[in-house]
Design a protein around this motif. Structure first.
Motif, short mmCIF file in Angstrom:
data_model
loop_
_atom_site.label_atom_id
_atom_site.label_comp_id
_atom_site.label_asym_id
_atom_site.label_seq_id
_atom_site.Cartn_x
_atom_site.Cartn_y
_atom_site.Cartn_z
N PHE A 80 41.22 11.70 4.08
CA PHE A 80 41.32 10.33 4.58
C PHE A 80 40.35 10.13 5.74
N ASN B 99 46.02 2.79 19.89
CA ASN B 99 46.60 4.09 19.63
C ASN B 99 46.94 4.33 18.18
N LYS B 100 46.83 3.34 17.35
CA LYS B 100 47.16 3.57 15.96
C LYS B 100 45.91 3.92 15.18
N LEU B 101 46.10 4.71 14.15
CA LEU B 101 45.01 5.07 13.26
C LEU B 101 45.03 4.14 12.05
N PHE C 93 43.90 4.07 8.26
CA PHE C 93 43.50 5.02 7.23
C PHE C 93 42.85 4.33 6.04
N GLY C 94 41.82 4.98 5.49
CA GLY C 94 41.31 4.57 4.20
C GLY C 94 42.27 5.01 3.11
N TYR D 60 54.49 8.01 16.58
CA TYR D 60 53.97 6.98 15.67
C TYR D 60 54.62 7.19 14.30
N TYR E 92 54.11 6.15 10.22
CA TYR E 92 53.22 5.64 9.20
C TYR E 92 53.93 5.69 7.86
N GLN F 54 53.25 5.74 3.61
CA GLN F 54 52.28 5.90 2.53
C GLN F 54 52.93 5.52 1.22
N LEU G 181 47.72 5.95 4.38
CA LEU G 181 48.82 5.76 5.33
C LEU G 181 48.62 4.44 6.09
N PHE H 21 49.97 2.21 9.37
CA PHE H 21 50.68 2.26 10.64
C PHE H 21 51.87 1.30 10.61
N TYR I 169 54.56 2.28 17.08
CA TYR I 169 54.19 3.28 18.10
C TYR I 169 55.21 3.18 19.23
N SER J 198 53.39 -3.73 15.38
CA SER J 198 52.66 -4.72 14.59
C SER J 198 52.65 -4.39 13.09
#
Lengths: 116, 114
Positions: free
Chosen positions: A89, A102-104, A106-107, B33, B35, B37, B43, B45, B48, B58
């Motif tokens: 990813f 702070n959030k990632l 992702f592809g 955090y 996530y 999937q 994944l 978000f 947090y 959000s």
């Protein structure tokens, strides 16, 4: 809102050859680009990252290239090994915005299969 | 130093039931955090949290989903009245300082709604 796209859902490569994974993004605010590797039934593990002020970062068999003008990055694995078979990813990140930073993001991931 | 722990690893719920997913961050990490999937996707978000505070929710659906990270104990992701579309793998990550570069992921909880 697909800010990050990995257009190749899967890739098959012979052991010893090069694997090239691609990632395109739309948000020019990203400061870092991370690559995560994920095996089935496990969480993602961090692999390598690159800052937006660089165009290349190398760590052993893994090299990431960044082309900011094209909003494109790629991960090269050479030589590929059977243990590299996993889903990869691309995950860009924005620094500095307290909450949103702070959030990632992702592809969709690229599944790599390295054949012995 | 144990990694991020999540339990249960697999959870089966019938439509309309509640699902509670737990996440124990790495020792010394106070940022968590969550996530999600969905099958064949990356994944996404959700939320947090820091200890006793929700910093960014959000990505959390407005209804049926809630999260907490109490002063003591694990972080909890709660899904009320589950529906089939909630079936997914839910991953928790923790970090020591709230930086994207330092997120360590747990093994995930696979939720199946029947």
């Amino acid at each position: 809102d697909q800010q990050v796209k990995q257009n190749s859902p899967s890739l098959s490569v012979q052991e010893g050859r090069i694997s090239i994974l691609n990632c395109d993004y739309t948000n020019s605010m990203f400061d870092y680009f991370l690559w995560y590797k994920k095996y089935p039934a496990e969480g993602p593990t961090f692999l390598i990252s690159i800052s937006s002020i660089k165009d290349k970062n190398e760590d052993g068999r893994f090299t990431v290239f960044l082309n900011k003008s094209a909003k494109h990055l790629s991960l090269h694995i050479v030589p590929s090994q059977p243990g590299d078979s996993a889903v990869y990813f691309c995950a860009p990140w924005v620094v500095g915005i307290k909450a949103a930073g702070n959030k990632l993001t992702f592809g969709g991931g690229t599944r790599v299969l390295v054949k012995p | 130093n144990a990694g991020v722990m999540q339990n249960p690893r697999h959870l089966v719920r019938r439509r309309g039931q509640e699902a509670r997913l737990r996440c124990s961050p790495m020792k010394g990490h106070s940022h968590v955090y969550w996530y999600r999937q969905l099958p064949e996707e990356g994944l996404k978000f959700m939320v947090y949290l820091q200890k006793e505070n929700i910093i960014d929710e959000s990505g959390m659906p407005k209804e049926r989903f809630s999260a907490e990270f109490p002063k003591e104990g694990p972080s909890i992701l709660r899904i009320q009245q589950v529906v089939r579309g909630d079936s997914a793998a839910y991953f928790c990550a923790s970090s020591p300082k709230g930086l994207g570069l330092e997120q360590y992921f747990g093994p995930g909880t696979r939720l199946t709604v029947t």
